[in-house]
Design an enzyme around this catalytic site. Structure first.
Site, PDB file in Angstrom:
ATOM      1  N   ILE A 110      13.526   0.591  34.885  1.00  0.00           N
ATOM      2  CA  ILE A 110      13.983  -0.264  36.126  1.00  0.00           C
ATOM      3  C   ILE A 110      15.422  -0.763  35.977  1.00  0.00           C
ATOM      4  CG2 ILE A 110      13.107  -2.057  37.056  1.00  0.00           C
ATOM      5  CD1 ILE A 110      10.316  -1.345  36.245  1.00  0.00           C
ATOM      6  N   HIS A 111      15.779  -1.310  34.760  1.00  0.00           N
ATOM      7  CA  HIS A 111      17.347  -2.167  34.502  1.00  0.00           C
ATOM      8  C   HIS A 111      18.244  -0.938  34.868  1.00  0.00           C
ATOM      9  CE1 HIS A 111      14.921  -5.247  32.883  1.00  0.00           C
ATOM     10  NE2 HIS A 111      16.095  -6.067  32.532  1.00  0.00           N
ATOM     11  N   GLU A 146       0.798  -0.244  10.214  1.00  0.00           N
ATOM     12  CA  GLU A 146      -0.714  -0.638  10.052  1.00  0.00           C
ATOM     13  C   GLU A 146      -1.518   0.623  10.499  1.00  0.00           C
ATOM     14  OE1 GLU A 146      -2.008  -4.432  10.523  1.00  0.00           O
ATOM     15  OE2 GLU A 146      -0.404  -5.438  10.129  1.00  0.00           O
ATOM     16  N   LEU A 163       0.869  -1.335   0.056  1.00  0.00           N
ATOM     17  CA  LEU A 163       0.119  -0.004  -0.194  1.00  0.00           C
ATOM     18  C   LEU A 163       1.056   1.196   0.084  1.00  0.00           C
ATOM     19  CD1 LEU A 163      -2.709   1.224   0.295  1.00  0.00           C
ATOM     20  CD2 LEU A 163      -2.497   0.949   2.685  1.00  0.00           C
TER      21      LEU A 163
HETATM   22  N1  COS Z   1     -13.799  -0.410   5.924  1.00  0.00           N
HETATM   23  C1  COS Z   1     -14.473  -0.241   4.637  1.00  0.00           C
HETATM   24  N2  COS Z   1     -14.489   0.718   3.844  1.00  0.00           N
HETATM   25  C2  COS Z   1     -13.866   1.647   4.470  1.00  0.00           C
HETATM   26  C3  COS Z   1     -13.213   1.763   5.751  1.00  0.00           C
HETATM   27  C4  COS Z   1     -12.988   0.652   6.284  1.00  0.00           C
HETATM   28  N3  COS Z   1     -12.525   0.475   7.564  1.00  0.00           N
HETATM   29  N4  COS Z   1     -12.611   2.718   5.788  1.00  0.00           N
HETATM   30  C5  COS Z   1     -12.761   3.758   4.786  1.00  0.00           C
HETATM   31  N5  COS Z   1     -13.687   3.004   3.958  1.00  0.00           N
HETATM   32  C6  COS Z   1     -14.238   3.476   2.643  1.00  0.00           C
HETATM   33  C7  COS Z   1     -15.221   4.824   2.920  1.00  0.00           C
HETATM   34  O1  COS Z   1     -16.542   4.305   3.332  1.00  0.00           O
HETATM   35  C8  COS Z   1     -15.047   5.376   1.525  1.00  0.00           C
HETATM   36  O2  COS Z   1     -15.951   4.765   0.688  1.00  0.00           O
HETATM   37  P1  COS Z   1     -17.391   5.629   0.076  1.00  0.00           P
HETATM   38  O3  COS Z   1     -16.272   6.439  -1.008  1.00  0.00           O
HETATM   39  O4  COS Z   1     -18.020   4.531  -0.901  1.00  0.00           O
HETATM   40  O5  COS Z   1     -17.793   6.462   0.971  1.00  0.00           O
HETATM   41  C9  COS Z   1     -13.723   5.218   1.035  1.00  0.00           C
HETATM   42  O6  COS Z   1     -13.330   4.188   1.711  1.00  0.00           O
HETATM   43  C10 COS Z   1     -12.720   6.348   1.379  1.00  0.00           C
HETATM   44  O7  COS Z   1     -12.615   6.571   2.815  1.00  0.00           O
HETATM   45  P2  COS Z   1     -12.123   7.738   3.594  1.00  0.00           P
HETATM   46  O8  COS Z   1     -13.057   8.831   2.742  1.00  0.00           O
HETATM   47  O9  COS Z   1     -12.421   7.812   4.783  1.00  0.00           O
HETATM   48  O10 COS Z   1     -10.590   7.862   3.011  1.00  0.00           O
HETATM   49  P3  COS Z   1      -9.544   8.848   3.363  1.00  0.00           P
HETATM   50  O11 COS Z   1      -8.730   9.136   2.186  1.00  0.00           O
HETATM   51  O12 COS Z   1     -10.115  10.191   4.091  1.00  0.00           O
HETATM   52  O13 COS Z   1      -8.620   8.166   4.310  1.00  0.00           O
HETATM   53  C11 COS Z   1      -7.694   6.983   6.367  1.00  0.00           C
HETATM   54  C12 COS Z   1      -8.707   7.280   5.363  1.00  0.00           C
HETATM   55  C13 COS Z   1      -6.817   8.324   6.682  1.00  0.00           C
HETATM   56  C14 COS Z   1      -8.414   6.431   7.527  1.00  0.00           C
HETATM   57  C15 COS Z   1      -7.048   6.045   5.361  1.00  0.00           C
HETATM   58  O14 COS Z   1      -6.331   6.684   4.460  1.00  0.00           O
HETATM   59  C16 COS Z   1      -5.887   5.139   6.370  1.00  0.00           C
HETATM   60  O15 COS Z   1      -6.128   4.375   7.210  1.00  0.00           O
HETATM   61  N6  COS Z   1      -4.499   5.424   6.482  1.00  0.00           N
HETATM   62  C17 COS Z   1      -3.514   4.800   7.039  1.00  0.00           C
HETATM   63  C18 COS Z   1      -2.902   4.037   6.117  1.00  0.00           C
HETATM   64  C19 COS Z   1      -2.328   2.581   6.978  1.00  0.00           C
HETATM   65  O16 COS Z   1      -2.740   2.514   7.924  1.00  0.00           O
HETATM   66  N7  COS Z   1      -0.759   2.535   6.320  1.00  0.00           N
HETATM   67  C20 COS Z   1      -0.074   1.475   6.981  1.00  0.00           C
HETATM   68  C21 COS Z   1       0.629   0.996   6.092  1.00  0.00           C
HETATM   69  S1  COS Z   1      -0.239  -0.395   5.458  1.00  0.00           S
HETATM   70  S2  COS Z   1       0.677  -1.917   6.634  1.00  0.00           S
END
Ligand code: COS
Length: 383
Positions: free
Chosen positions: A338-339, A364, A124
């Protein structure tokens, strides 16, 4: 949900023994060589660790979420890098296919993940897209019955080892948001896929990350997860919801290990004529670590049970990841304190864990992303 307590107790007993007799004694080897020893990988395969969360229909143990977090709490009691090698097959590497894939995709790929024959990874993050995952730039442009992928994925856990990648790429360049993203299954030997150098990290030695580079990499259209364009971002989010509960449970396991190390050291080490464990300021640190770890454990178990009951646990998974990863950071900090001077020395496990746990607040989804998800869901639910 626990399906059969006796069977689960057997699994947990086997794991506890494996962690105590095989993994903990090899922690220093893991850190020094930056490699999980091959015989240990084979033993992990033999006891089914690669397929813990994979349904029985595909050759895994089919653990429920509650069973899985209990297992993760056991595995967490040793260096997190041991978990990493089989973690992606149970988590972010397999779950995209399991949650949204077609039966054909599941039947073809998942059984080999359950045995550990193939290692999987989740692509991702990119050089310019981390927390803002929907802004990713890797493209997948249709060409006949294939898609041509171009772009770079960054910090990919198990990237150097992986045989199979779940890759989020933009199939609709005119849609710059989440809706333009599609998830693909890409085999590691596909021409046009290459791996960057192994990253040098702060901790978690033995767990490898690298760039995964796509240059005119042709992937069959049949490899779109669920065969539907534009669903990839949602697939990724669903995978992460599940992964966040798992990581939270690992944090609880590590915290318990750090408490064990701290109590043992505090009882052995004498200062001012008495063991550290008799000194009230040290006792306060031990008590705070125990209290927070217990709270974290209750939280993860509750989230897992609700997931098993069919509730949407997006908010609770983020609450758990946020609390548990921050909690284990504080517990690790106290363990070093503590160590004393010894805690700063590499020969003590707490020094290594202090560096290892730093990642939990980042991968994540950072703590700040968890806060954002929690608050957004609260506002959405209220409106
Ligand atoms: N389950 C199902 N669908 C989801 C969801 C979830 N948990 N979270 C969001 N969606 C859907 C939303 O419903 C939306 O759908 P619609 O357009 O049909 O309404 C779509 O996905 C986009 O969601 P959103 O508008 O919330 O997206 P954003 O770009 O605002 O971002 C965050 C959301 C910031 C929460 C997301 O980008 C994120 O989790 N970022 C972190 C990424 C991450 O964890 N990276 C770690 C590396 S991977 S190991």
């Amino acid at each position: 949900m626990i399906r059969d307590q006796e069977t689960l107790d057997q699994i947990l007993g086997t794991l506890r023994k494996f962690v105590r007799e095989r993994l903990i004694p090899n922690e220093a080897v893991l850190a020094d060589t930056d490699q999980v020893p091959a015989d240990i990988v084979q033993e992990m395969k033999d006891i089914g660790l690669f397929g813990l969360a994979i349904p029985e229909a595909y050759g895994g143990l089919g653990l429920t979420m509650e069973e899985e977090v209990r297992v993760a709490m056991e595995i967490g009691q040793t260096s997190p890098a041991f978990r990493s090698i089989f973690g992606t097959n149970n988590g972010i590497g397999a779950q995209g296919i399991l949650i949204d894939g077609t039966d054909e995709q599941k039947n073809y790929y998942v059984p080999r993940m359950a045995t550990g024959e193939i290692i999987s990874a989740f692509c991702l993050t990119e050089p310019d897209s981390g927390s803002d995952a929907a802004s990713l730039r890797t493209t997948a442009i249709r060409d006949g019955d294939h898609y041509v992928l171009n772009g770079t994925k960054r910090y990919i856990t198990n990237g150097p080892e992986a045989d199979l990648f779940t890759v989020m790429a933009r199939t609709d360049p005119s849609n710059k948001g989440a809706g333009g993203i599609t998830a693909f299954v890409v085999e590691g030997n596909t021409p046009g896929l290459s791996r960057g150098a192994i990253d040098k990290k702060m901790g978690q030695k033995g767990s490898h990350t690298c760039d995964i580079i796509f240059e005119d990499c042709r992937v069959p259209a049949a490899n779109i997860i669920g065969l539907k364009e534009g669903q990839g971002f949602k697939t990724a989010m669903k995978v992460l919801d599940r992964g966040r509960l798992h990581i939270a449970a690992v944090c609880v396991g590590v915290a318990n290990r750090l408490i064990d190390e701290s109590v043992r050291y505090a009882m052995e080490r004498k200062q001012f004529g008495v063991p550290l464990s008799d000194q009230q300021l040290v006792q306060a640190m031990l008590a705070d670590s125990k209290t927070e770890t217990y709270a974290a454990e209750c939280m993860v178990l509750d989230g897992a049970r609700r997931k098993d009951a069919g509730e949407n646990v997006s908010t609770l998974a983020s609450c758990s990841k946020l609390f548990c990863s921050e909690m284990v950071g504080r517990v690790a900090d106290r363990a070093v304190q503590i160590h004393g001077g010894a805690g700063y020395m590499a020969e003590y496990a707490v020094e290594r864990f202090y560096r290892d746990v730093r990642l939990f607040r980042i991968y994540e989804g950072t703590s700040q992303i968890q806060q954002l998800v929690i608050a957004r869901n609260m506002v959405r639910d209220a409106s």
